[in-house]
Design a protein around this motif. Structure first.
Motif, mmCIF file in Angstrom:
data_model
loop_
_atom_site.group_PDB
_atom_site.id
_atom_site.type_symbol
_atom_site.label_atom_id
_atom_site.label_comp_id
_atom_site.label_asym_id
_atom_site.label_seq_id
_atom_site.Cartn_x
_atom_site.Cartn_y
_atom_site.Cartn_z
ATOM 1 N N ALA A 16 42.680 21.777 55.394
ATOM 2 C CA ALA A 16 42.201 21.114 56.322
ATOM 3 C C ALA A 16 41.631 21.641 57.730
ATOM 4 O O ALA A 16 42.512 22.578 58.530
ATOM 5 N N MET A 53 49.070 13.264 61.073
ATOM 6 C CA MET A 53 50.039 12.992 60.899
ATOM 7 C C MET A 53 51.036 11.348 60.925
ATOM 8 O O MET A 53 51.232 10.903 62.058
ATOM 9 N N VAL A 87 46.428 20.159 64.059
ATOM 10 C CA VAL A 87 47.737 18.629 63.741
ATOM 11 C C VAL A 87 47.775 18.468 64.787
ATOM 12 O O VAL A 87 47.893 18.294 66.469
ATOM 13 N N CYS A 122 44.997 18.213 60.158
ATOM 14 C CA CYS A 122 45.520 17.356 59.512
ATOM 15 C C CYS A 122 46.322 15.661 60.203
ATOM 16 O O CYS A 122 46.981 16.317 61.779
ATOM 17 N N THR A 128 42.852 15.736 56.239
ATOM 18 C CA THR A 128 44.161 15.882 55.372
ATOM 19 C C THR A 128 44.815 14.845 56.602
ATOM 20 O O THR A 128 45.584 14.720 57.579
ATOM 21 N N LYS A 163 49.546 6.337 55.433
ATOM 22 C CA LYS A 163 48.704 7.238 55.613
ATOM 23 C C LYS A 163 47.514 6.772 54.665
ATOM 24 O O LYS A 163 45.781 6.933 55.552
ATOM 25 N N PRO A 203 46.490 24.909 60.443
ATOM 26 C CA PRO A 203 45.590 23.723 60.507
ATOM 27 C C PRO A 203 45.778 23.467 61.167
ATOM 28 O O PRO A 203 47.536 23.363 62.612
ATOM 29 N N GLY A 210 48.551 13.034 56.035
ATOM 30 C CA GLY A 210 49.747 13.303 55.536
ATOM 31 C C GLY A 210 51.117 13.631 55.796
ATOM 32 O O GLY A 210 50.793 13.168 57.441
ATOM 33 N N PHE A 246 46.727 20.489 53.056
ATOM 34 C CA PHE A 246 46.794 20.936 54.067
ATOM 35 C C PHE A 246 46.564 22.376 54.040
ATOM 36 O O PHE A 246 45.809 22.563 55.629
ATOM 37 N N LEU A 286 54.333 23.410 57.953
ATOM 38 C CA LEU A 286 53.185 24.688 58.432
ATOM 39 C C LEU A 286 53.170 25.703 58.325
ATOM 40 O O LEU A 286 52.455 26.755 58.591
#
Ligand SMILES: Nc1ncnc2c1ncn2[C@@H]1O[C@H](COP(=O)(O)OP(=O)(O)OP(=O)(O)O)[C@@H](O)[C@H]1O
Ligand SMILES: [Mg+2]
Length: 238
Positions: free
Chosen positions: A103, A108, A140, A106, A6, A16, A138, A8, A100, A127
């Motif tokens: 996922a 970012m 990140v 993630c 994802t 994004k 998830p 995001g 999220f 989160l």
């Protein structure tokens, strides 16, 4: 069962859609079965995919739109693909939270500037809430996007001070809870030139500038999947 990535971020405009679409093409060219999910009501990714389809650009990219409580749908769709890439929109929304929550990773995107870094505590809180609700946190990775291109210093390319300071600030402020990908993406016009054509930068005609953008996206892909992207010619990268 494929993986869900994802892309995001609460902040608007850090890239994004640019990252999601470029990553999707890179994954398809690398031989993966890819589904792109537009979970942003702006429909920018869906519009890009429609343009790509209408222009007949190969390879085709399958894109579906999912809004509202889309988590279960995304997880089910992942059963039929190697990777599902979700563009989850630019504000705290039901779609961002659901995408999220399901996922595996993630991503970012973050511009190397203070206001973008200031949004990270809100993302950590989001989160935390996902972890409380689902029992799973998830993975990140922060992806620095739109930074200055590396500058040549004594024969070697180095990131500029602003970029290095941003990475240091994230590391110091969040103590490793928000790891930054080593591979970063510079501000390169090839990204906004490719987009309206329904293309990724890796499909752009060969120019020195486009090659640098290709190399950066390929490096992001390689770091994420920990594989080499043999099908993309990186030899001319500046
Ligand atoms: N690395 C880059 N180099 C040059 N332009 C870029 C880069 N990344 C993004 N852009 C441009 O910045 C603008 C915003 O990017 P994008 O639409 O991907 O952001 P977003 O996070 O999806 O925005 P939103 O929050 O509105 O969904 C676009 O015009 C895009 O082409
Ligand atoms: Mg977008």
């Amino acid at each position: 069962m494929g993986i869900v990535i994802t892309v995001g971020m609460e902040k608007g405009g850090p890239g994004k859609t640019t990252i999601a679409t470029n990553l999707a093409v890179t994954c398809v060219i690398a031989g993966m079965r890819v589904l792109l999910v537009d979970a942003d009501k702006q429909r920018t990714t869906a519009t890009w995919a429609e343009g790509r389809r209408d222009k007949g650009i190969e390879p085709p990219i399958t894109c579906v739109e999912k809004t509202g409580k889309c988590g279960r749908d995304i997880a089910e769709l992942a059963e039929n693909y190697d990777v599902v890439i979700v563009d989850a929109g630019g504000h705290d929304s039901i779609e961002l939270r659901q995408a999220f929550a399901v996922a595996d990773l993630c991503i970012m995107p973050l511009r190397p500037c203070q206001p973008d870094v200031w949004t990270l505590p809100a993302m950590i809180k989001l989160l935390d809430e996902i972890e409380e609700r689902t029992g799973t946190r998830p993975q990140v990775r922060i992806l620095i996007n739109g930074k200055e291109a590396p500058k040549k210093v004594r024969g070697e390319y180095r990131e500029t001070k602003d970029t290095r300071d941003t990475v240091d600030l994230i590391d110091k402020s969040f103590g490793g809870s928000m790891p930054v990908l080593k591979s970063m993406v510079s501000y390169r016009p090839a990204f906004w030139r490719a987009f309206p054509e329904g293309m990724s930068v890796i499909e752009m005609p060969k120019t020195a500038r486009a090659e640098s953008a290709k190399e950066e996206i390929s490096n992001v892909f390689s770091e994420i999947f920990n594989v080499e992207l043999a099908s993309v010619d990186q030899s001319a990268a500046a």
